[in-house]
Design an enzyme around this catalytic site. Structure first.
Site, short mmCIF file in Angstrom:
data_model
loop_
_atom_site.label_atom_id
_atom_site.label_comp_id
_atom_site.label_asym_id
_atom_site.label_seq_id
_atom_site.Cartn_x
_atom_site.Cartn_y
_atom_site.Cartn_z
N GLU A 35 30.18 -33.33 -3.88
CA GLU A 35 28.70 -34.28 -3.45
C GLU A 35 27.76 -33.21 -4.15
OE1 GLU A 35 31.09 -33.94 -0.92
OE2 GLU A 35 31.64 -35.50 -0.26
N TYR A 74 28.36 -31.77 -14.16
CA TYR A 74 29.57 -32.25 -13.68
C TYR A 74 29.18 -33.83 -15.24
CZ TYR A 74 28.60 -30.12 -9.48
OH TYR A 74 28.43 -28.86 -8.66
C1 LIG Z 1 23.57 -26.47 -11.26
C2 LIG Z 1 23.68 -24.56 -11.51
C3 LIG Z 1 25.53 -23.86 -11.39
C4 LIG Z 1 24.50 -24.87 -13.44
O1 LIG Z 1 24.44 -23.71 -13.61
P1 LIG Z 1 24.16 -22.53 -15.25
O2 LIG Z 1 25.32 -21.64 -15.28
O3 LIG Z 1 22.85 -23.32 -15.63
O4 LIG Z 1 25.27 -23.84 -16.01
P2 LIG Z 1 25.06 -23.87 -17.72
O5 LIG Z 1 24.27 -23.24 -17.54
O6 LIG Z 1 26.71 -23.78 -17.61
O7 LIG Z 1 25.34 -25.24 -17.87
C5 LIG Z 1 25.66 -26.28 -18.39
C6 LIG Z 1 24.84 -27.43 -18.57
O8 LIG Z 1 24.32 -28.48 -17.15
C7 LIG Z 1 22.94 -28.82 -17.47
N1 LIG Z 1 21.55 -27.76 -17.13
C8 LIG Z 1 22.47 -26.25 -16.43
N2 LIG Z 1 21.59 -26.55 -15.72
C9 LIG Z 1 20.29 -27.40 -15.88
C10 LIG Z 1 18.48 -27.84 -16.15
N3 LIG Z 1 18.14 -26.82 -15.31
N4 LIG Z 1 18.16 -28.82 -16.51
C11 LIG Z 1 19.19 -29.56 -17.05
N5 LIG Z 1 21.06 -29.64 -17.46
C12 LIG Z 1 21.03 -28.34 -16.73
C13 LIG Z 1 23.47 -28.81 -18.92
O9 LIG Z 1 23.37 -30.09 -19.31
C14 LIG Z 1 24.13 -27.81 -19.14
O10 LIG Z 1 23.81 -27.72 -20.65
P3 LIG Z 1 23.23 -27.49 -21.95
O11 LIG Z 1 23.06 -26.09 -21.48
O12 LIG Z 1 24.12 -27.30 -23.48
O13 LIG Z 1 22.12 -27.96 -22.14
C15 LIG Z 1 22.03 -23.63 -11.15
O14 LIG Z 1 21.74 -24.74 -12.13
C16 LIG Z 1 22.42 -23.38 -9.87
O15 LIG Z 1 23.24 -22.28 -9.23
N6 LIG Z 1 22.14 -24.42 -8.81
C17 LIG Z 1 21.76 -24.11 -7.84
C18 LIG Z 1 22.90 -24.11 -6.93
C19 LIG Z 1 23.54 -25.51 -6.86
O16 LIG Z 1 22.47 -26.73 -7.12
N7 LIG Z 1 24.60 -26.24 -6.93
C20 LIG Z 1 25.08 -27.54 -7.77
C21 LIG Z 1 25.78 -27.51 -5.56
S1 LIG Z 1 26.50 -29.50 -5.71
#
Ligand SMILES: CC(C)(COP(=O)(O)OP(=O)(O)OC[C@H]1O[C@@H](n2cnc3c(N)ncnc32)[C@H](O)[C@@H]1OP(=O)(O)O)[C@@H](O)C(=O)NCCC(=O)NCCS
Length: 150
Positions: A106, A118
């Protein structure tokens, strides 16, 4: 990315995980919640470590032949460096190798960062749960990845 190590969560990680969660979620998990997960035989968690600092984690539960991703988070300081991608790829491989048929989760409808992450791995939005989240109240999107020929 080269200096990131991904390994299984250990019981000694729970304090750092709880501290990381405070930075990442409006409703963070407590240290006890992470301890419960570390002791749950049906749960698998991976952590990402950089220069000795725990900078991210992901986990899932095995429910019969399905994997339910419980959470993924990366420290704000280390985002957009493919750390979540690295964690997710490891979990997809592990779930496939375990013979699970799908991975599901979710996610808040407004969480475009997580939804894009995802979607990039083939998860599809297959349903919604109304009012699933609180603080603030929000619907969840159910996203699912079918695991090939398992
Ligand atoms: C979601 C989260 C885990 C992503 O972590 P991350 O290490 O920055 O992600 P990645 O660098 O592997 O990014 C992979 C892809 O995700 C997407 N993405 C990641 N952050 C993004 C942002 N701020 N806005 C848009 N797309 C994003 C992009 O498609 C990205 O690919 P790209 O960099 O080539 O464009 C991080 O933002 C986070 O911890 N958020 C808070 C916790 C959360 O919401 N968890 C999800 C619970 S369901």
């Amino acid at each position: 990315m080269q200096d990131i190590t991904v390994r299984a969560m250990e019981i000694g990680d729970t304090k750092a995980l709880a501290e990381l969660d405070i930075k990442c979620f409006a409703v963070p998990w407590s240290e006890q919640a992470f301890r419960d997960e570390a002791e749950n035989d049906l749960a698998s968690y991976l952590v990402a470590v950089k220069d000795g600092e725990l900078v991210g984690y992901i986990g899932y539960w095995r429910v019969v032949d399905e994997g339910h991703i419980t959470n993924i988070a990366v420290s704000p300081k280390y985002r957009r460096q493919k750390i979540a991608s690295n964690l997710l790829e490891n979990i997809i491989k592990a779930a496939y190798n375990e013979g699970l048929v799908l991975l599901t989760l979710e996610v808040r409808k407004s969480n475009t960062a997580a939804r894009s992450l995802y979607e990039g791995y083939g998860f599809l939005p297959l349903g919604e749960r109304k009012g699933y989240y609180h603080s603030p109240t929000e619907d969840a999107v159910i996203m699912t990845l079918m695991l090939g020929d398992n």
